[in-house]
Design an enzyme around this catalytic site. Structure first.
Site, mmCIF file in Angstrom:
data_model
loop_
_atom_site.group_PDB
_atom_site.id
_atom_site.type_symbol
_atom_site.label_atom_id
_atom_site.label_comp_id
_atom_site.label_asym_id
_atom_site.label_seq_id
_atom_site.Cartn_x
_atom_site.Cartn_y
_atom_site.Cartn_z
ATOM 1 N N THR A 130 8.672 10.815 -32.299
ATOM 2 C CA THR A 130 7.493 11.289 -31.564
ATOM 3 C C THR A 130 7.613 12.757 -31.179
ATOM 4 O O THR A 130 8.724 13.275 -31.007
ATOM 5 C CB THR A 130 7.342 10.440 -30.282
ATOM 6 O OG1 THR A 130 6.332 11.023 -29.461
ATOM 7 C CG2 THR A 130 8.630 10.385 -29.472
ATOM 8 N N ASP A 131 6.470 13.395 -30.980
ATOM 9 C CA ASP A 131 6.470 14.788 -30.504
ATOM 10 C C ASP A 131 6.877 14.880 -29.028
ATOM 11 O O ASP A 131 7.169 15.966 -28.529
ATOM 12 C CB ASP A 131 5.096 15.448 -30.728
ATOM 13 C CG ASP A 131 3.950 14.773 -29.986
ATOM 14 O OD1 ASP A 131 4.169 13.728 -29.335
ATOM 15 O OD2 ASP A 131 2.821 15.294 -30.061
ATOM 16 N N GLU A 132 6.900 13.720 -28.333
ATOM 17 C CA GLU A 132 7.212 13.765 -26.892
ATOM 18 C C GLU A 132 8.644 14.211 -26.624
ATOM 19 O O GLU A 132 8.970 14.593 -25.508
ATOM 20 C CB GLU A 132 6.966 12.400 -26.244
ATOM 21 C CG GLU A 132 5.514 11.977 -26.355
ATOM 22 C CD GLU A 132 5.093 10.913 -25.353
ATOM 23 O OE1 GLU A 132 5.859 10.622 -24.429
ATOM 24 O OE2 GLU A 132 3.978 10.399 -25.509
ATOM 25 N N TYR A 155 10.800 6.923 -21.854
ATOM 26 C CA TYR A 155 10.450 6.677 -23.270
ATOM 27 C C TYR A 155 10.877 7.857 -24.137
ATOM 28 O O TYR A 155 11.602 7.690 -25.131
ATOM 29 C CB TYR A 155 8.937 6.435 -23.415
ATOM 30 C CG TYR A 155 8.449 6.584 -24.844
ATOM 31 C CD1 TYR A 155 8.805 5.653 -25.819
ATOM 32 C CD2 TYR A 155 7.655 7.678 -25.235
ATOM 33 C CE1 TYR A 155 8.374 5.796 -27.149
ATOM 34 C CE2 TYR A 155 7.228 7.824 -26.545
ATOM 35 C CZ TYR A 155 7.588 6.883 -27.506
ATOM 36 O OH TYR A 155 7.173 7.030 -28.808
ATOM 37 N N LYS A 159 13.744 8.188 -27.139
ATOM 38 C CA LYS A 159 13.459 8.591 -28.526
ATOM 39 C C LYS A 159 14.279 9.837 -28.889
ATOM 40 O O LYS A 159 14.769 9.969 -30.009
ATOM 41 C CB LYS A 159 11.962 8.859 -28.717
ATOM 42 C CG LYS A 159 11.070 7.634 -28.624
ATOM 43 C CD LYS A 159 11.295 6.599 -29.717
ATOM 44 C CE LYS A 159 10.811 7.017 -31.078
ATOM 45 N NZ LYS A 159 10.863 5.879 -32.046
HETATM 46 P P1 NAD Z 1 3.970 -0.503 -31.090
HETATM 47 O O1 NAD Z 1 4.432 -0.687 -29.690
HETATM 48 O O2 NAD Z 1 2.552 -0.766 -31.422
HETATM 49 O O3 NAD Z 1 4.847 -1.431 -32.072
HETATM 50 C C1 NAD Z 1 6.225 -1.542 -31.944
HETATM 51 C C2 NAD Z 1 6.678 -2.734 -32.786
HETATM 52 O O4 NAD Z 1 8.107 -2.847 -32.671
HETATM 53 C C3 NAD Z 1 6.097 -4.068 -32.340
HETATM 54 O O5 NAD Z 1 5.652 -4.811 -33.447
HETATM 55 C C4 NAD Z 1 7.257 -4.763 -31.669
HETATM 56 O O6 NAD Z 1 7.192 -6.188 -31.734
HETATM 57 C C5 NAD Z 1 8.441 -4.199 -32.438
HETATM 58 N N1 NAD Z 1 9.689 -4.256 -31.665
HETATM 59 C C6 NAD Z 1 9.864 -3.832 -30.387
HETATM 60 N N2 NAD Z 1 11.119 -4.099 -29.991
HETATM 61 C C7 NAD Z 1 11.761 -4.660 -31.051
HETATM 62 C C8 NAD Z 1 13.076 -5.146 -31.256
HETATM 63 N N3 NAD Z 1 13.980 -5.100 -30.276
HETATM 64 N N4 NAD Z 1 13.398 -5.658 -32.452
HETATM 65 C C9 NAD Z 1 12.469 -5.731 -33.448
HETATM 66 N N5 NAD Z 1 11.196 -5.311 -33.300
HETATM 67 C C10 NAD Z 1 10.842 -4.773 -32.113
HETATM 68 O O7 NAD Z 1 4.402 0.962 -31.486
HETATM 69 P P2 NAD Z 1 3.649 2.052 -32.390
HETATM 70 O O8 NAD Z 1 2.687 2.788 -31.556
HETATM 71 O O9 NAD Z 1 3.213 1.409 -33.640
HETATM 72 O O10 NAD Z 1 4.858 3.032 -32.702
HETATM 73 C C11 NAD Z 1 5.731 2.794 -33.804
HETATM 74 C C12 NAD Z 1 6.790 3.880 -33.846
HETATM 75 O O11 NAD Z 1 6.164 5.154 -33.997
HETATM 76 C C13 NAD Z 1 7.624 3.965 -32.572
HETATM 77 O O12 NAD Z 1 8.943 4.252 -32.936
HETATM 78 C C14 NAD Z 1 7.025 5.126 -31.800
HETATM 79 O O13 NAD Z 1 7.987 5.756 -30.998
HETATM 80 C C15 NAD Z 1 6.567 6.027 -32.937
HETATM 81 N N6 NAD Z 1 5.404 6.898 -32.643
HETATM 82 C C16 NAD Z 1 4.260 6.369 -32.110
HETATM 83 C C17 NAD Z 1 3.162 7.205 -31.902
HETATM 84 C C18 NAD Z 1 1.864 6.669 -31.334
HETATM 85 O O14 NAD Z 1 0.960 7.455 -31.052
HETATM 86 N N7 NAD Z 1 1.689 5.365 -31.183
HETATM 87 C C19 NAD Z 1 3.244 8.565 -32.222
HETATM 88 C C20 NAD Z 1 4.444 9.062 -32.748
HETATM 89 C C21 NAD Z 1 5.511 8.218 -32.972
HETATM 90 O O1 DAU Z 2 2.608 11.838 -28.573
HETATM 91 C C1 DAU Z 2 3.019 10.680 -29.215
HETATM 92 C C2 DAU Z 2 3.056 9.527 -28.221
HETATM 93 O O2 DAU Z 2 1.696 9.190 -27.946
HETATM 94 C C3 DAU Z 2 3.821 8.317 -28.747
HETATM 95 O O3 DAU Z 2 5.156 8.656 -28.942
HETATM 96 C C4 DAU Z 2 3.713 7.146 -27.762
HETATM 97 O O4 DAU Z 2 4.330 6.005 -28.303
HETATM 98 C C5 DAU Z 2 2.241 6.861 -27.527
HETATM 99 O O5 DAU Z 2 2.127 5.842 -26.550
HETATM 100 C C6 DAU Z 2 1.503 8.116 -27.053
HETATM 101 O O6 DAU Z 2 1.935 8.484 -25.725
HETATM 102 P P1 DAU Z 2 0.892 8.992 -24.611
HETATM 103 O O7 DAU Z 2 1.488 8.759 -23.288
HETATM 104 O O8 DAU Z 2 0.404 10.360 -24.930
HETATM 105 O O9 DAU Z 2 -0.332 7.947 -24.915
HETATM 106 P P2 DAU Z 2 -1.288 7.150 -23.917
HETATM 107 O O10 DAU Z 2 -2.370 6.553 -24.749
HETATM 108 O O11 DAU Z 2 -0.534 6.249 -23.000
HETATM 109 O O12 DAU Z 2 -1.920 8.306 -23.038
HETATM 110 C C7 DAU Z 2 -2.663 9.364 -23.618
HETATM 111 C C8 DAU Z 2 -3.091 10.296 -22.494
HETATM 112 O O13 DAU Z 2 -4.055 9.617 -21.668
HETATM 113 C C9 DAU Z 2 -1.966 10.690 -21.542
HETATM 114 O O14 DAU Z 2 -2.181 12.024 -21.108
HETATM 115 C C10 DAU Z 2 -2.102 9.732 -20.379
HETATM 116 C C11 DAU Z 2 -3.599 9.490 -20.313
HETATM 117 N N1 DAU Z 2 -4.029 8.160 -19.846
HETATM 118 C C12 DAU Z 2 -3.453 7.066 -20.420
HETATM 119 C C13 DAU Z 2 -3.842 5.800 -20.041
HETATM 120 C C14 DAU Z 2 -3.185 4.574 -20.637
HETATM 121 C C15 DAU Z 2 -5.042 8.048 -18.898
HETATM 122 O O15 DAU Z 2 -5.570 9.055 -18.397
HETATM 123 N N2 DAU Z 2 -5.431 6.792 -18.530
HETATM 124 C C16 DAU Z 2 -4.867 5.655 -19.041
HETATM 125 O O16 DAU Z 2 -5.253 4.525 -18.638
#
Ligand code: NAD
Ligand code: DAU
Length: 349
Positions: A130-132, A155, A159
């Site tokens: 992630t970019d975080e 989180y 990562k």
């Molecule tokens: P998600 O939470 O939707 O899915 C995570 C999956 O991992 C689920 O299916 C869960 O059951 C599985 N999992 C969790 N713990 C586990 C364990 N101990 N063993 C086996 N499986 C397990 O997550 P996502 O949003 O699809 O993100 C996927 C990956 O991409 C993550 O590594 C996250 O850090 C990264 N990522 C997400 C975003 C985003 O915006 N969602 C952006 C950048 C990177």
């Molecule tokens: O940048 C990549 C990341 O993006 C991933 O690594 C994470 O897995 C993914 O969850 C996401 O993180 P964020 O914290 O940016 O996503 P989220 O959707 O939780 O929140 C997006 C923005 O909105 C953040 O500034 C917080 C705000 N927010 C979020 C929720 C859930 C609100 O204002 N209200 C809300 O209820």
């Protein structure tokens, strides 16, 4: 025939990656390893789960001996590691699951690969990150691959730690690795705890849309299928040991994004313009809330020829259409009904 392990394939991004690989590479044997937490759901893959090159294994990446056995049994050629605890707010409430899955789980997988790969030839361990990890930007600037790590939430710290461990296995044991750091994804199958699906759910139910703080935080949004396409490209053509940033060149303040979403929802639900935005409710800010994320993806664009294909307006419309066409999915993931159903189908390890 190549055997490829994809972890977290029942989750949001993982399900799009599994679908892409299963359909695009019929000569690969795709093994989806997922423990099916609240965020993982096999409904996300029901269109491909009977295809002959796809196999699901329920299991926990935190279980070291099980992971070693799995690598011995399948002799994976490559790994795409997406399994993680992914929600920042949950990490603030309870960090330990993030430490276990994101750090210890990643090391278990690295050990599995290290055990069976006698040379780097024909192998690749790909960590999806992630970019975080880069922390927070001010009003200007972009995250580069060379930006120093500065994670703020449990989180992002977990990562960052796993990224460092993946690089350490490359430098120490010559494990063939690649890492990508991507910005915020959106699209179908995202669990409705994240900003966009939560807001779609609440708007459709006439419930308040919670905006943290003043809604001025900025995220760089990318449609999930564009991320999956980048992952495919990096897995096949990325250079060993390299990091690539992936982003949408698509920055929105949270409030501007929600106003745009409200407009789209009013149109789709046949409501008068301005109806849904009345649901916006400002709530207490997230602790340690990063102000701004924005990615410079020049490296992957220039070296591998990747670029996002979808404009945000089009992507958000596709996303809203999908959620409105799948109210049962939304209801069942919110209530935990799928979780209970799949618990009965598979024996937990
Ligand atoms: P998600 O939470 O939707 O899915 C995570 C999956 O991992 C689920 O299916 C869960 O059951 C599985 N999992 C969790 N713990 C586990 C364990 N101990 N063993 C086996 N499986 C397990 O997550 P996502 O949003 O699809 O993100 C996927 C990956 O991409 C993550 O590594 C996250 O850090 C990264 N990522 C997400 C975003 C985003 O915006 N969602 C952006 C950048 C990177
Ligand atoms: O940048 C990549 C990341 O993006 C991933 O690594 C994470 O897995 C993914 O969850 C996401 O993180 P964020 O914290 O940016 O996503 P989220 O959707 O939780 O929140 C997006 C923005 O909105 C953040 O500034 C917080 C705000 N927010 C979020 C929720 C859930 C609100 O204002 N209200 C809300 O209820």
């Amino acid at each position: 025939m190549k055997t490829i392990l994809i972890t977290g394939g029942a989750g949001f991004i993982g399900s799009h990656v599994v679908r892409l690989f299963v359909n695009k590479y019929p000569d690969y044997h795709i093994v989806n390893l997922d423990v099916l937490t609240y965020a993982g759901n096999l409904e996300n893959l029901k269109d491909i789960d009977t295809l002959p090159n796809y196999e699901f294994v329920k299991g926990d990446i935190n279980d070291g001996p099980f992971i070693l056995e799995l690598f011995e049994k399948y002799q994976f050629d490559g790994v795409l590691h997406l399994a993680a605890e992914s929600h920042v707010d949950r990490s603030i409430a309870d960090p330990m699951a993030f430490i276990m899955t994101n750090i210890v789980g990643t090391v278990n997988l690295l050990n599995g690969a290290r055990k069976i790969w006698k040379s780097s030839e024909g192998h690749r361990f790909y960590h999806i990150s992630t970019d975080e990890v880069y922390g927070s930007l001010g009003e200007t600037g972009l995250f580069l691959e060379t930006t120093s790590y500065d994670p703020h939430s449990p989180y992002s710290a977990s990562k960052a730690s796993s990224d460092h461990l993946v690089r350490a296995y490359h430098d120490t044991y010559k494990l063939p690795i690649v890492i990508t750091n991507c910005s915020n994804n959106y699209g179908p199958n995202q669990f409705p705890e994240k900003l966009i699906p939560l807001s779609i759910h609440n708007i459709s139910q006439n419930k308040p849309i919670p905006i943290y703080g003043k809604g001025e935080n900025i995220r760089d949004w990318l449609y999930v299928e564009d991320h999956a396409a980048a992952i495919d490209l990096v897995f096949h053509e990325g250079k060993d040991g390299q990091t690539y940033n992936i982003g949408g060149h698509n920055e929105w303040t949270n409030i501007a994004l929600i106003l745009q979403l409200c407009k789209t929802m009013d149109k789709k639900l046949g409501r008068a313009e301005g109806t849904s935005e009345k649901l916006i409710t400002y709530v207490k800010d997230r602790a340690g809330h990063d102000l701004r994320y924005a990615i410079d993806s020049t490296k992957i664009q220039k070296e591998l020829g990747w670029a996002p294909s979808l404009q945000f307006e089009e992507g958000i419309e596709k996303t809203v259409d999908w959620y409105l066409a799948n109210p049962d999915w939304l209801e069942n993931v919110s209530s935990g009904a799928y979780e209970k159903y799949y618990e009965k189908q598979y024996v937990n390890r």
